[in-house]
Write an enzyme that holds these catalytic residues in place. Structure first.
Site, short mmCIF file in Angstrom:
data_model
loop_
_atom_site.label_atom_id
_atom_site.label_comp_id
_atom_site.label_asym_id
_atom_site.label_seq_id
_atom_site.Cartn_x
_atom_site.Cartn_y
_atom_site.Cartn_z
N HIS A 1 38.52 47.49 41.80
CA HIS A 1 39.77 46.36 41.00
C HIS A 1 40.25 46.97 40.31
O HIS A 1 41.76 46.45 40.02
CB HIS A 1 39.23 45.17 40.10
N ASN B 1 45.77 39.52 33.39
CA ASN B 1 45.80 40.28 32.76
C ASN B 1 45.61 39.96 31.30
O ASN B 1 45.70 38.91 30.69
CB ASN B 1 47.30 41.53 33.11
N GLU C 1 29.58 39.68 33.03
CA GLU C 1 30.06 39.08 34.09
C GLU C 1 28.96 38.49 35.49
O GLU C 1 29.05 37.54 35.82
CB GLU C 1 31.44 39.25 34.37
N HIS C 2 29.02 39.41 35.76
CA HIS C 2 28.23 40.18 37.57
C HIS C 2 26.90 40.35 37.14
O HIS C 2 27.48 42.00 36.53
CB HIS C 2 29.24 40.72 38.14
#
EC number: 1.1.1.23
Length: 451
Positions: free
Chosen positions: A266, A218, A332-333
């Site tokens: 997520h 985090n 990121e993706h």
């Protein structure tokens, strides 16, 4: 559900795109004043401080920082066979990919008798952080440990938060994954205090510091990594997870919707972005999300993430502009759902990982594609890379010249040294081939130390 940004009708500049794109991110700087005292305290008081903070934040104080061997073994022995099979198959695939990443030593000859050899040496001791929180992440154990093992790292340490539901030890599935991988040093400590303890260690508790810390966490973990960087190495800072999907009218709206939902699961700060030149697809995907998100177990979390400012649909005139938008977003993706998806994918410059076509979804990469899921976020894929075997290797040059090879290049070196007004550099070369004058100290005025 998803907000729409319309970039159609003009050719946007890079600045236009960056300003227009939905982006959340985290303000790491804002929590540094909170995290710095924790890091300082752990540096000074070691394991005792880390345990104190675990008791404060995780509401449990384990019997020790280090998880006993029998606890690790029990976690593996009681693991659900289906989960074990999934872990072992994912390890096999990730290991195969990361074994192939390891570079080979090579030698370049600059002149007869003059060579430079590049070797790749593993980092000695590595700390791998595995978060707790909303979910259990044995996959993060695999994604961190396997590349380190393939690099030849000497020692691995896994740190994961203690959990009150499991006797003060990390989640049993995480411990089982460590045991299966042969990682026998596991610390029951999480958060910023884990990062600090990994960086500084504690001699009195037989907890040696590490040389590099990797793994997601985090905002407090990220801030702690920033504070200890320089004392140890770290991987790139990880913000909230994100997916971008570049799609045209050939894409399946149901699959696109599910992939956006799955990433939103997520974290409420997770980003799910669709980039498309098809207004019809945009409408269809929004409709499918509305129809499907509520039946997921984490529906509230999904809804908050998808409605947040970090998520949305970006409409573009064509896939050419879509590629430019995807490159500026630097996800990121990134999934590519277009005609000629492979060709389009090869034109993308900026992404943590690119998932090509309808049958290469991000959840595959999260677990079992063989690729690594520890990837750069928040646009940092423009200049950084995901975790790999390379992360745990240091290229070191071996410079080896014989007398003839050095003599052949000596004039160049001496001239360079003179140009930089560093004459001793040149003299270090000349001294090997000629006798240089020396100055004998005049001792006539030197006081006699024995007088």
């Amino acid at each position: 559900m998803l907000n729409v940004t319309d970039l159609r009708g003009h050719t946007p500049s890079k600045s236009d795109i960056r300003r227009a794109l939905p982006r959340g991110g985290t303000d790491v700087v804002s929590v540094l004043p909170i995290v710095e005292p924790v890091v300082d305290d752990v540096q000074n008081r070691g394991a005792e401080a880390a345990l104190d903070y675990g008791e404060k934040f995780d509401h449990i104080r384990p019997a020790s920082v280090r998880v006993p061997a029998e606890v690790l073994k029990a976690a593996e022995d009681t693991l659900d066979p289906r989960v074990r099979e999934a872990i072992e198959e994912s390890i096999r695939r990730v290991r195969k990919v990361h074994a192939d990443q390891k570079p080979r030593e090579h030698t370049t000859e600059l002149a007869p008798g003059g060579t430079v050899t590049e070797r790749f040496l593993p980092i000695d001791r590595v700390g791998l952080y595995v978060p707790g929180g909303n979910a259990v992440y044995p996959s993060s154990v695999i994604m961190n440990a396997v590349p380190a093992q393939e690099a030849g790292v000497g020692t691995l340490v896994v740190a994961s938060p203690p959990q009150a539901d499991h006797g003060g030890w990390p989640h049993p599935t995480i411990l089982a994954a460590c045991s299966i991988l042969g990682v026998d040093e596991v610390w029951a400590v999480g958060g910023a205090q884990a990062v600090a303890l990994l960086a500084f260690g504690d001699d009195s508790a037989d907890l040696e510091p590490v040389d590099i810390i990797t793994g997601p966490g985090n905002i407090f973990v990220t801030a702690a990594k920033r504070l200890v960087r320089g004392v140890v190495g770290t991987d790139s800072e990880a913000g909230p997870t994100e997916i971008a999907i570049l799609a045209d009218d050939t894409a399946n709206p149901v699959n696109v919707a599910y992939d956006l939902i799955s990433q939103a699961e997520h974290d409420v700060m997770a980003a799910s972005v669709l980039i498309t030149d098809s207004e019809q697809l945009a409408r269809d995907v929004n409709r499918e999300i509305e129809a499907r998100y509520a039946i997921t177990r984490n529906a509230d979390r999904v809804a908050e993430a998808l409605r947040g400012k970090q998520s949305g649909i970006v409409l573009v005139d064509d896939i050419e502009v879509g590629i430019a938008v995807a490159d500026q977003y630097a996800a990121e993706h990134l999934e590519v759902h277009t005609a000629n998806a492979r060709e389009v994918s090869e034109r993308i410059s900026n992404a943590g990982a690119i998932f090509v076509g309808d049958f290469s979804p991000v959840p595959l990469g999260d677990y079992s594609a063989g690729s690594n899921h520890v990837l750069p976020t928040s646009g940092t894929a423009r200049f950084s890379a995901g975790l790999s075997t390379h992360t745990f290797l240091r290229p070191v040059n071996l410079i080896e010249y014989d007398e003839a090879a050095l003599k052949d290049i000596s004039e160049v070196v001496i001239n360079f040294a003179d140009a930089e007004d560093l004459p001793a550099h040149g003299e270090a070369i000349r001294a090997r081939f000629e006798t240089l004058p020396t100055t004998t100290a005049d001792t006539t005025d030197t006081p006699d130390a024995t007088a």
